[in-house]
Design an enzyme around this catalytic site. Structure first.
Site, short mmCIF file in Angstrom:
data_model
loop_
_atom_site.label_atom_id
_atom_site.label_comp_id
_atom_site.label_asym_id
_atom_site.label_seq_id
_atom_site.Cartn_x
_atom_site.Cartn_y
_atom_site.Cartn_z
N HIS A 62 0.84 -1.20 0.00
CA HIS A 62 0.00 0.00 0.00
C HIS A 62 0.88 1.25 0.00
CE1 HIS A 62 -3.84 2.01 1.86
NE2 HIS A 62 -3.29 2.75 0.91
N HIS A 64 1.90 5.08 -2.23
CA HIS A 64 1.57 6.11 -3.22
C HIS A 64 2.89 6.78 -3.61
CE1 HIS A 64 -2.83 6.07 -2.24
NE2 HIS A 64 -2.36 5.70 -1.06
N PHE A 65 3.46 6.36 -4.73
CA PHE A 65 4.74 6.91 -5.17
C PHE A 65 4.56 8.12 -6.08
CE2 PHE A 65 7.84 3.11 -4.43
CZ PHE A 65 7.65 3.24 -3.08
N ARG A 66 3.29 8.49 -6.38
CA ARG A 66 2.92 9.77 -6.98
C ARG A 66 3.30 9.95 -8.45
NH1 ARG A 66 -0.81 10.55 -3.28
NH2 ARG A 66 -0.12 11.54 -1.34
N ASN A 96 -4.13 6.40 -7.79
CA ASN A 96 -4.61 7.79 -7.79
C ASN A 96 -3.50 8.77 -8.15
OD1 ASN A 96 -3.44 7.06 -5.32
ND2 ASN A 96 -4.59 8.59 -4.16
N HIS A 239 -6.17 -0.02 5.59
CA HIS A 239 -6.00 0.92 6.70
C HIS A 239 -7.21 0.99 7.65
CE1 HIS A 239 -7.94 3.31 3.66
NE2 HIS A 239 -6.86 3.84 3.15
N ASP A 312 0.66 2.81 3.69
CA ASP A 312 -0.07 3.91 3.06
C ASP A 312 0.87 5.11 2.93
OD1 ASP A 312 -2.04 5.41 1.85
OD2 ASP A 312 -3.20 5.77 3.68
N HIS A 316 3.41 14.35 0.65
CA HIS A 316 2.97 15.66 0.20
C HIS A 316 4.06 16.65 0.57
CE1 HIS A 316 -1.19 14.61 -0.78
NE2 HIS A 316 -1.24 13.92 0.35
#
Length: 448
Positions: A62, A64-66, A96, A239, A312, A316
């Protein structure tokens, strides 16, 4: 083919902890030796791991490497380096991004980017929308980690909120359905209440767990479980953040379940009291909630009601973390310190080392049916981590690796360190450096 002997380690694997050695031959594990046993053939290299623990590489399902599209805050290269430095040898990336991974073309492009840039092993999810379930039959079950469905709005706004669409998703694939569960109607109602209480729009960050409430989590998770049972789907709810949700899941071995649960590092490590100290740095969706919720999650890990632990990991920029409960971005960069955080909890008596290895290494491999990874077994890929207890060291910016350049754990003092991370037999992380010349492998899944 080069043979490497890792000797005198405390090997933690499949519920055992024993002094022994492992022989790596090329990309695979060739021998597992008890103390005083010797390799069958000579080894060109010997690593003396006296005083260190040898565990399977962590599988983080899980992240998010963007990339693509959000690379100002993170990218595949930087975040996979942070993963390697943290003992993570395999990652599964979320859809996403910009563009979202919701078409076959976008999926193939994501795999291409991962192959080009990811230093650890990898796969990714296909994102569900309100109207793309007809594409599920074109997905390769041996390559795709699962179908990700957002039943609550989060970064990227991939909310699926039509009941007919949800039924099509749950009934439309035998791939694992990985769900983000928060009831958007309840969140919207709570948001309006707090906007009235704070008419200037500056809702304090400590209101975040009341807005994205335990009720919102439970109602959505209960719906997902009901839909999965009706359709006979494989469901993994990601999560889990509340004690109340735990009643939806059963205890027992992960390989015998069709409905499973994940806990993430932030919900196991922090609680709502930490908002006063860390503010929006620990704002994530679902929200970090009470100490009672955190303690219930920890207990559920130990009783096998929670099946896997992931991060997760969601970077940012710090400037995006401003604006309180309503405006600050949700997401925490944590992968660099995920294993170390869990090892710290073993020192506090929360978990055993064997349980951490089970939930971060073995269980993800079993749940996702990953081919020859997640265990220290002969013939398996040599994804391994050497960790050692040390004197306290303070987390500073130069330790982070993540592109966003901050962590909620800056200033924290750990008593563990990752000494080396081996990916497919290669020492990818060593002496506090990542070998950026290497690339990981695309993982394969043993589909039925």
């Amino acid at each position: 083919m080069k043979r490497t002997l890792i000797k005198n380690a405390l090997v933690v694997n499949e519920g055992r902890k024993f002094k022994g050695s492992v022989v790596v031959e090329g990309e695979t594990i060739a021998e597992i030796l008890n103390e005083n046993e010797h390799p069958a053939l000579p080894c060109e290299e010997t690593i003396d791991a006296e005083g260190m623990y040898l565990i399977p590489g962590v599988i983080d399902t899980h992240v998010h490497f963007r990339e693509p599209g959000l690379t100002l805050k993170a990218d595949i290269a930087t975040e996979s380096q942070a993963a390697a430095a943290g003992g993570v040898t395999t990652i599964m990336d979320m859809p996403n991004t910009q563009p979202q991974t919701t078409t076959i073309q976008a999926l193939n492009e994501k795999f291409g980017l991962l192959a080009e840039k990811c230093v650890v092993n990898y796969s990714c999810y296909f994102g569900a929308t309100n109207n793309n379930h007809n594409l599920f039959s074109a997905l390769d079950k041996h390559r795709v980690a699962g179908v990700k469905v957002y039943m609550g709005s989060s970064t990227g706004n991939m909310l699926v909120d039509r009941m007919n669409s949800l039924r099509h998703i749950f009934g439309g694939t035998d791939l694992l359905i990985a769900a983000h569960c928060e009831d958007q109607h309840i969140i919207n109602r709570n948001t309006e209440l707090y906007k009235k209480e704070f008419p200037d729009g500056k809702v304090p960050i400590f209101c975040h767990p009341a807005i994205r409430s335990a009720e919102a989590c439970h109602e959505s998770s209960a719906l997902a479980v009901r839909l999965a049972r009706e359709a006979g789907a494989r469901l993994h709810i990601m999560h889990i953040s509340t004690a109340r949700e735990l009643s939806l899941f059963e205890e027992g071995a992960v390989e015998h379940k069709r409905i499973t649960a994940e806990a993430c590092i932030p919900h196991l490590y922090f609680c709502e009291e930490d908002y006063r100290r860390l503010g929006a740095r620990i704002k994530c969706n679902p929200a970090i909630k009470s100490a009672a919720d955190r303690n219930a999650l920890r207990e559920a890990v130990n009783t096998d009601r929670i099946d896997t632990i992931a991060t997760d990991h969601a970077p940012h920029l710090l400037e995006e973390k401003k604006g309180g409960a309503l405006k600050a971005a949700s997401g925490i960069p944590i992968i660099r310190f995920s294993l170390l955080s869990m090892l710290e909890l073993t020192a506090q008596g929360v978990f055993s080392l064997e349980k951490v290895v089970e939930k971060m290494c073995h269980a993800p491999a079993l749940l996702y049916r990953i081919d020859r990874r997640g265990f220290i077994r002969k013939g398996y890929r040599a994804d391994l981590v050497l960790v050692r207890p040390v004197a306290e060291w303070e987390v500073k910016k130069e330790h982070l690796f993540s592109k966003c350049g901050w962590s909620p754990l800056e200033g924290h003092e750990f008593r563990w360190k990752v000494d080396q991370t081996f990916v497919n037999g290669h020492p990818l992380y060593k002496e506090s450096r990542v070998d950026t010349s290497r690339r990981g492998q695309e993982v394969r899944f043993n589909a039925d």
